[in-house]
Each structure stands twice: as structure tokens, then as C-alpha cells.
Design a protein around this motif. Structure first.
Motif, PDB file in Angstrom:
ATOM      1  N   ASP A 165       6.258   6.350  -2.728  1.00  0.00           N
ATOM      2  CA  ASP A 165       4.908   6.295  -2.150  1.00  0.00           C
ATOM      3  C   ASP A 165       3.864   5.736  -3.109  1.00  0.00           C
ATOM      4  O   ASP A 165       2.670   6.023  -2.978  1.00  0.00           O
ATOM      5  CB  ASP A 165       4.471   7.677  -1.657  1.00  0.00           C
ATOM      6  CG  ASP A 165       3.477   7.571  -0.502  1.00  0.00           C
ATOM      7  OD1 ASP A 165       3.504   6.530   0.190  1.00  0.00           O
ATOM      8  OD2 ASP A 165       2.665   8.487  -0.315  1.00  0.00           O
ATOM      9  N   CYS A 166       4.293   4.936  -4.072  1.00  0.00           N
ATOM     10  CA  CYS A 166       3.332   4.313  -4.988  1.00  0.00           C
ATOM     11  C   CYS A 166       2.524   3.236  -4.270  1.00  0.00           C
ATOM     12  O   CYS A 166       3.013   2.562  -3.350  1.00  0.00           O
ATOM     13  CB  CYS A 166       4.054   3.681  -6.178  1.00  0.00           C
ATOM     14  SG  CYS A 166       4.814   4.874  -7.294  1.00  0.00           S
ATOM     15  N   ASP A 167       1.295   3.084  -4.694  1.00  0.00           N
ATOM     16  CA  ASP A 167       0.429   1.995  -4.232  1.00  0.00           C
ATOM     17  C   ASP A 167       0.634   0.851  -5.224  1.00  0.00           C
ATOM     18  O   ASP A 167       0.074   0.867  -6.324  1.00  0.00           O
ATOM     19  CB  ASP A 167      -1.026   2.465  -4.218  1.00  0.00           C
ATOM     20  CG  ASP A 167      -1.977   1.364  -3.768  1.00  0.00           C
ATOM     21  OD1 ASP A 167      -1.570   0.532  -2.936  1.00  0.00           O
ATOM     22  OD2 ASP A 167      -3.116   1.328  -4.270  1.00  0.00           O
ATOM     23  N   VAL A 168       1.450  -0.130  -4.855  1.00  0.00           N
ATOM     24  CA  VAL A 168       1.884  -1.163  -5.794  1.00  0.00           C
ATOM     25  C   VAL A 168       1.035  -2.420  -5.636  1.00  0.00           C
ATOM     26  O   VAL A 168       0.910  -2.959  -4.527  1.00  0.00           O
ATOM     27  CB  VAL A 168       3.369  -1.512  -5.597  1.00  0.00           C
ATOM     28  CG1 VAL A 168       3.827  -2.494  -6.672  1.00  0.00           C
ATOM     29  CG2 VAL A 168       4.230  -0.268  -5.609  1.00  0.00           C
ATOM     30  N   VAL A 169       0.472  -2.865  -6.742  1.00  0.00           N
ATOM     31  CA  VAL A 169      -0.265  -4.123  -6.777  1.00  0.00           C
ATOM     32  C   VAL A 169       0.542  -5.086  -7.644  1.00  0.00           C
ATOM     33  O   VAL A 169       0.698  -4.865  -8.851  1.00  0.00           O
ATOM     34  CB  VAL A 169      -1.686  -3.953  -7.346  1.00  0.00           C
ATOM     35  CG1 VAL A 169      -2.435  -5.283  -7.297  1.00  0.00           C
ATOM     36  CG2 VAL A 169      -2.446  -2.877  -6.579  1.00  0.00           C
ATOM     37  N   VAL A 170       1.064  -6.134  -7.024  1.00  0.00           N
ATOM     38  CA  VAL A 170       1.889  -7.110  -7.738  1.00  0.00           C
ATOM     39  C   VAL A 170       0.986  -8.232  -8.237  1.00  0.00           C
ATOM     40  O   VAL A 170       0.205  -8.805  -7.462  1.00  0.00           O
ATOM     41  CB  VAL A 170       2.991  -7.682  -6.832  1.00  0.00           C
ATOM     42  CG1 VAL A 170       3.913  -8.615  -7.618  1.00  0.00           C
ATOM     43  CG2 VAL A 170       3.801  -6.548  -6.197  1.00  0.00           C
ATOM     44  N   PRO A 172       0.805  -1.226   0.000  1.00  0.00           N
ATOM     45  CA  PRO A 172       0.000   0.000   0.000  1.00  0.00           C
ATOM     46  C   PRO A 172       0.836   1.274   0.000  1.00  0.00           C
ATOM     47  O   PRO A 172       1.921   1.343   0.565  1.00  0.00           O
ATOM     48  CB  PRO A 172      -0.811  -0.122   1.293  1.00  0.00           C
ATOM     49  CG  PRO A 172      -0.754  -1.564   1.664  1.00  0.00           C
ATOM     50  CD  PRO A 172       0.566  -2.051   1.182  1.00  0.00           C
ATOM     51  N   GLY A 173       0.284   2.273  -0.657  1.00  0.00           N
ATOM     52  CA  GLY A 173       0.861   3.612  -0.664  1.00  0.00           C
ATOM     53  C   GLY A 173      -0.229   4.606  -0.992  1.00  0.00           C
ATOM     54  O   GLY A 173      -1.337   4.224  -1.398  1.00  0.00           O
ATOM     55  N   THR A 174       0.073   5.885  -0.836  1.00  0.00           N
ATOM     56  CA  THR A 174      -0.950   6.913  -1.074  1.00  0.00           C
ATOM     57  C   THR A 174      -0.764   7.626  -2.407  1.00  0.00           C
ATOM     58  O   THR A 174      -1.527   8.533  -2.731  1.00  0.00           O
ATOM     59  CB  THR A 174      -0.919   7.955   0.057  1.00  0.00           C
ATOM     60  OG1 THR A 174       0.388   8.545   0.123  1.00  0.00           O
ATOM     61  CG2 THR A 174      -1.241   7.310   1.399  1.00  0.00           C
ATOM     62  N   GLY A 175       0.254   7.218  -3.172  1.00  0.00           N
ATOM     63  CA  GLY A 175       0.512   7.859  -4.458  1.00  0.00           C
ATOM     64  C   GLY A 175      -0.108   7.105  -5.613  1.00  0.00           C
ATOM     65  O   GLY A 175      -1.181   6.482  -5.482  1.00  0.00           O
ATOM     66  N   HIS A 176       0.560   7.132  -6.755  1.00  0.00           N
ATOM     67  CA  HIS A 176       0.058   6.466  -7.945  1.00  0.00           C
ATOM     68  C   HIS A 176      -0.105   4.966  -7.720  1.00  0.00           C
ATOM     69  O   HIS A 176       0.742   4.332  -7.091  1.00  0.00           O
ATOM     70  CB  HIS A 176       1.016   6.680  -9.119  1.00  0.00           C
ATOM     71  CG  HIS A 176       1.037   8.086  -9.630  1.00  0.00           C
ATOM     72  ND1 HIS A 176      -0.057   8.685 -10.204  1.00  0.00           N
ATOM     73  CD2 HIS A 176       2.041   9.003  -9.676  1.00  0.00           C
ATOM     74  CE1 HIS A 176       0.264   9.913 -10.575  1.00  0.00           C
ATOM     75  NE2 HIS A 176       1.526  10.131 -10.266  1.00  0.00           N
ATOM     76  N   ARG A 177      -1.173   4.415  -8.278  1.00  0.00           N
ATOM     77  CA  ARG A 177      -1.329   2.963  -8.234  1.00  0.00           C
ATOM     78  C   ARG A 177      -0.600   2.355  -9.428  1.00  0.00           C
ATOM     79  O   ARG A 177      -0.935   2.637 -10.589  1.00  0.00           O
ATOM     80  CB  ARG A 177      -2.791   2.549  -8.265  1.00  0.00           C
ATOM     81  CG  ARG A 177      -2.967   1.031  -8.436  1.00  0.00           C
ATOM     82  CD  ARG A 177      -4.361   0.558  -8.142  1.00  0.00           C
ATOM     83  NE  ARG A 177      -4.627   0.618  -6.728  1.00  0.00           N
ATOM     84  CZ  ARG A 177      -5.786   0.230  -6.169  1.00  0.00           C
ATOM     85  NH1 ARG A 177      -6.756  -0.250  -6.937  1.00  0.00           N
ATOM     86  NH2 ARG A 177      -5.972   0.310  -4.873  1.00  0.00           N
TER      87      ARG A 177
END
Length: 365
Positions: free
Chosen positions: A191-196, A166-171
């Protein structure tokens, strides 16, 4: 215990076994890094390969908890000139020998790695076997030559399930073809919201995640063995900003209509000079790949070359002329290697910013 490294051309190197005493077959490659053997061992891009380190002393600073690039090593063997079994480093938690034993990976020390590297450079990479068997050389060479090479490395190293950092920036949807932890570190640092997601994710599944951008990760093997990913990239191209790294770069090229070819002995190490065409600037890069994009195949595509290798002139970077998408053959996250190219992650964020602003303006109108 005595160990033997056998090459498919009949070359035999005799040394001392360390790690797991077992028999293993893989493609023999060499890495020119002076340090970073833990990151090399744990980089999924080396899945199915027996790695020869050209630096003579390996294992002297041990293994620590923090420098892994994957949850486990995937190499099929480790070849060194001198193996240090008494590491000295305040960060060390266990030895190289213990790590290889834990994961069933054989090592061989006492090998003339200079001779072996010269042979691989001259003749090209080839299949090899590490064994402690006393069987006749001819028998082992015959078994080695008949052994099939792996084609499912990406499926072996990719995550099986989607997960979120989770992050509050770009997904960012990170398509895991064998992603290094360094890529995740660079994205989460911003601060990216990373979905792997797994390697076989579909374009429809990605769209449901509503990403701001897609990152195509590094990974092992021949990009043409991952044709499902090429189709997925074609379907998302133009819908989201895309950034490809290493195998992701090759898959991006294939999706754009270009071609790839296998290099004679690949690029393996943290000291490869790459020229950025737009600025004329040279960056020292970390690389590990056997395949490259064929420059001639780009002629009738919408892809243009942005970076080239100064050692052999191969394609090191691409940009799409119509859509927000680019890729590089090397590893901007380094680990190990220089951090010269980490700015590419900032370029990816800027690309997502621009795309997001464009969508917002379109809605307002």
C-alpha cells in the motif's frame, strides 16, 4: 534462415534465425534460469546484452500479458539451444518468435549453449554479434572489435517523466535506473504511495515530493557511468531512509566512498546462494549484474557488509552505520526467481516507520 553468432575472440556459432532477421551487437552473457525467459527478456538490466539461456528448451510456454518486467524488452539478442515455435500454455497470447519480431530483436537457435557458457566462464564475457550476413568471418570480427560498447543504457531504459502509483501508506520515491515491475508490485502490495522518477532526478526535486523513503532501483551497465546519481544519493543520505537494489546497491556504495569492479562473467540466474551474516541464514536469490562492490574499498567508509555470495565471496549486501540506509546486490522482488528475500521490503517499511516516529517525536518536543 541461417544465422551466425560471432564473438570478438573469433568464435563462430552457426544456427537458425528466429525473431527479427537483423544484425545486432552486444555483450554476450549467460543466464542459468530453468524458467522465466519472458522476465529475463523484459528486464531492463539486460539492455545492451545478448543473452544466452543455459536451459536447452526455450519458448515452450510462449509469452503472456502478465509476466513482463518492463513495457518492452531491451536485450540486443537471444541465444538458445532449442527454440520452440509452438508454445503450449493456457496463458500464452503469442510466441517468443513473435515478441522478438515485434521489437526488432534477433534470435539464434541451434547453438551449443553448453560450449558457449563454458567459454564465457573461462574467458569472461565479451562482445558478440548476431547476424545473417554471409560476409567473411575475419571481416565481421574486425567490425565487432571496433564497435564501441554502450555507456548510456540507464538513460535508454529509465522513465522520461515522473509518474505516480497511488497508495495510502508510506510515500516512496522510486528512482528508475531501469526498474522492474516486480519492485512496483512489492511496494504497491504494501500500500505504498509510489512516485517513480527519472534516473537524473536531483536531491532538491526529491525533497519537494516529501517522501518517507527512497528506493534506488536495479538497472543496466557500469554504475560509474551514472555519476549524477551518485551525487544525488550523497545529498539525500541521512535525510530519508534508503533501500538500494542491484545497480542501486552499487550506486549506494559509490556514494558512500566505496568502489566497484567488473566481474569476469557476472551473476545471471535465479539460483545464487547468498549468506546473511547476522543470522548465518542462506537465501537463494535472483541476480543479473556484471559489476560488484569491492570488499576492500569498504575499509574506511561507514558501510558494512551484511550479505555475501557463497559462490565467489562477493559483496551482496550493505548497511550504513550512521543513517537508515541499506542495499542488496540481488533482486528481492524475484521475477523470475525465488521469493526468499521479499522480507527486505518489510524491513524498508519498518525503517520508514521508525524514521517517521522520530520526526513526530521531534516535533512534539
Amino acid at each position: 534462415m541461417r544465422a551466425r553468432l560471432i564473438l570478438e575472440d573469433g568464435t563462430e556459432c552457426v544456427g537458425t534465425a528466429f525473431g527479427k532477421v537483423t544484425e545486432s551487437i552486444g555483450e554476450v552473457v549467460f543466464n542459468t534460469g530453468l524458467t522465466g525467459y519472458q522476465e529475463v527478456l523484459s528486464d531492463p538490466s539486460y539492455c545492451g546484452q545478448i543473452v544466452t539461456m543455459t536451459y536447452p528448451l526455450i519458448g515452450n510456454y510462449g509469452i503472456n500479458r502478465d509476466d513482463f518486467e518492463a513495457v518492452r524488452p531491451y536485450i540486443h539478442g537471444f541465444v538458445v539451444r532449442e527454440h520452440c515455435d509452438t508454445p503450449s500454455n493456457w496463458r500464452s497470447t503469442n510466441s517468443l518468435d513473435e515478441l522478438l519480431q515485434d521489437y526488432g530483436i534477433p534470435g539464434i537457435a541451434g547453438v551449443d549453449t553448453r560450449m558457449l557458457t563454458r567459454k564465457l566462464r573461462y574467458h569472461g564475457t565479451m562482445k558478440g554479434m548476431i547476424t545473417s550476413s554471409d560476409a567473411p568471418l575475419a571481416e565481421l570480427v574486425a567490425a565487432l572489435r571496433s564497435a564501441p560498447m554502450m555507456t548510456d543504457q540507464v538513460a535508454r531504459v529509465s522513465t522520461k517523466n515522473l509518474y505516480n502509483c497511488p497508495g495510502t501508506g508510506h510515500r516512496v520515491v522510486l528512482v528508475d535506473f531501469g526498474a522492474k515491475h516486480g519492485i512496483l508490485r512489492e511496494l504497491t502490495k504494501r500500500d505504498c504511495d509510489v512516485v517513480v522518477v527519472p534516473h537524473d532526478v536531483t536531491a532538491e526535486e526529491i525533497s519537494r515530493l516529501q517522501p518517507d523513503g527512497i528506493l534506488l532501483s536495479n538497472g543496466p551497465g557500469d554504475p560509474k557511468d551514472v555519476q549524477h546519481a551518485t551525487q544525488m544519493i550523497r545529498e539525500v543520505l541521512g535525510k530519508y531512509p534508503i533501500f538500494g537494489i542491484c545497480l542501486g546497491h552499487q550506486l549506494f556504495a559509490l556514494a558512500g566512498g566505496a568502489d566497484t569492479t567488473k566481474l569476469k562473467f557476472g551473476h545471471w540466474g535465479g539460483n545464487h546462494p547468498v549468506k546473511e551474516i547476522a543470522t548465518g541464514r542462506t537465501y537463494i536469490t535472483s541476480q543479473n549484474h556484471s559489476y560488484a562492490v569491492t570488499a576492500d574499498s569498504l575499509a574506511n567508509t561507514e558501510l558494512i557488509i551484511t550479505h555475501t555470495a557463497l559462490n565467489d565471496g562477493t559483496v551482496e549486501g550493505l548497511r550504513h552505520t550512521e543513517h537508515p540506509a541499506f542495499s542488496v546486490q540481488y533482486h528481492p522482488e524475484a521475477a523470475p526467481g525465488p521469493y526468499d528475500s521479499s522480507y527486505l521490503f518489510d524491513q524498508f517499511l519498518s525503517m520508514m516507520d521508525t524514521a517517521k516516529e522520530g520526526r513526530l517525536h521531534a516535533k512534539i518536543r
